[in-house]
Scaffold this motif. Structure first.
Motif, PDB file in Angstrom:
ATOM      1  N   ARG A  72       0.840  -1.210   0.000  1.00  5.34           N
ATOM      2  CA  ARG A  72       0.000   0.000   0.000  1.00  5.34           C
ATOM      3  C   ARG A  72       0.871   1.255   0.000  1.00  5.34           C
ATOM      4  O   ARG A  72       0.541   2.247  -0.666  1.00  5.34           O
ATOM      5  N   ALA A  73       1.979   1.230   0.731  1.00  2.36           N
ATOM      6  CA  ALA A  73       2.881   2.386   0.751  1.00  2.36           C
ATOM      7  C   ALA A  73       3.489   2.614  -0.630  1.00  2.36           C
ATOM      8  O   ALA A  73       3.583   3.757  -1.096  1.00  2.36           O
ATOM      9  N   ILE A  74       3.874   1.550  -1.307  1.00  2.00           N
ATOM     10  CA  ILE A  74       4.435   1.654  -2.650  1.00  2.00           C
ATOM     11  C   ILE A  74       3.377   2.153  -3.628  1.00  2.00           C
ATOM     12  O   ILE A  74       3.654   3.004  -4.483  1.00  2.00           O
ATOM     13  N   GLU A  75       2.149   1.655  -3.491  1.00  3.28           N
ATOM     14  CA  GLU A  75       1.050   2.144  -4.339  1.00  3.28           C
ATOM     15  C   GLU A  75       0.869   3.654  -4.168  1.00  3.28           C
ATOM     16  O   GLU A  75       0.716   4.378  -5.140  1.00  3.28           O
ATOM     17  N   ALA A  76       0.901   4.106  -2.907  1.00  2.87           N
ATOM     18  CA  ALA A  76       0.707   5.530  -2.628  1.00  2.87           C
ATOM     19  C   ALA A  76       1.830   6.365  -3.236  1.00  2.87           C
ATOM     20  O   ALA A  76       1.571   7.430  -3.807  1.00  2.87           O
ATOM     21  N   LEU A  77       3.063   5.883  -3.142  1.00  9.34           N
ATOM     22  CA  LEU A  77       4.201   6.601  -3.733  1.00  9.34           C
ATOM     23  C   LEU A  77       4.093   6.696  -5.248  1.00  9.34           C
ATOM     24  O   LEU A  77       4.525   7.669  -5.847  1.00  9.34           O
ATOM     25  N   ASN A  78       3.514   5.661  -5.849  1.00  6.07           N
ATOM     26  CA  ASN A  78       3.368   5.623  -7.298  1.00  6.07           C
ATOM     27  C   ASN A  78       2.086   6.304  -7.774  1.00  6.07           C
ATOM     28  O   ASN A  78       1.718   6.178  -8.940  1.00  6.07           O
ATOM     29  N   GLY A  79       1.404   6.987  -6.869  1.00  3.77           N
ATOM     30  CA  GLY A  79       0.217   7.740  -7.263  1.00  3.77           C
ATOM     31  C   GLY A  79      -1.047   6.913  -7.358  1.00  3.77           C
ATOM     32  O   GLY A  79      -2.031   7.375  -7.913  1.00  3.77           O
ATOM     33  N   GLU A  81      -4.450   5.632  -6.707  1.00  2.00           N
ATOM     34  CA  GLU A  81      -5.607   6.175  -6.008  1.00  2.00           C
ATOM     35  C   GLU A  81      -6.555   5.041  -5.675  1.00  2.00           C
ATOM     36  O   GLU A  81      -6.396   3.929  -6.152  1.00  2.00           O
ATOM     37  N   ARG A  85      -6.336   0.853  -6.840  1.00  4.94           N
ATOM     38  CA  ARG A  85      -5.737  -0.075  -5.886  1.00  4.94           C
ATOM     39  C   ARG A  85      -5.990  -1.512  -6.292  1.00  4.94           C
ATOM     40  O   ARG A  85      -7.042  -1.845  -6.802  1.00  4.94           O
TER      41      ARG A  85
END
Length: 127
Positions: A72-79, A81, A85
């Protein structure tokens, strides 16, 4: 359809893979036996998986809940939304796991059955 099945117990992984292949003849299924490998596969796969099935009681490497947090942290860094997800179904033999605390989307108590899988697929509109 593209799935990732993560479980340190080979029998549990193979059972779920078999259930998925019976449901979807042409599905692609990746497997991982620990959280480290799961995070690598989740990050490397583009396009992403339709669903990830993650055991949270992994005895080697990263535990499943930590792996989901990392993803989830990597998803957030990569934008990533909310709409982009990757959905993560958390598997455990424990009852009432609070998946929202670490970024999971749904909890399913082990063992996985055809009925439970059908409910999951319906919930996420996977056809």
């Amino acid at each position: 359809m593209k799935f990732l099945v993560v479980d340190d117990e080979r029998v549990c992984r193979r059972t779920l893979v078999k259930l998925l292949s019976q449901r979807f003849c042409d599905c692609q299924t990746e497997e991982a036996c620990e959280g480290d490998a799961a995070v690598q596969k989740m990050v490397a796969e583009r396009p992403q998986f339709d669903l990830v099935f993650m055991d949270i009681e992994i005895n080697q490497g990263l535990n499943g809940d930590v792996a989901v947090k990392m993803f989830r942290a990597i998803e957030a860094l990569n934008g990533g939304e909310k709409g982009e997800r990757c959905n993560v179904v958390v598997l455990s033999s424990k009852e009432n796991v609070k998946v929202e605390e670490f970024g999971g989307d749904l909890f399913v108590e082990k063992p996985m059955t055809t009925q439970k899988l059908d409910n999951v697929l319906e919930m996420f509109n996977v056809k």
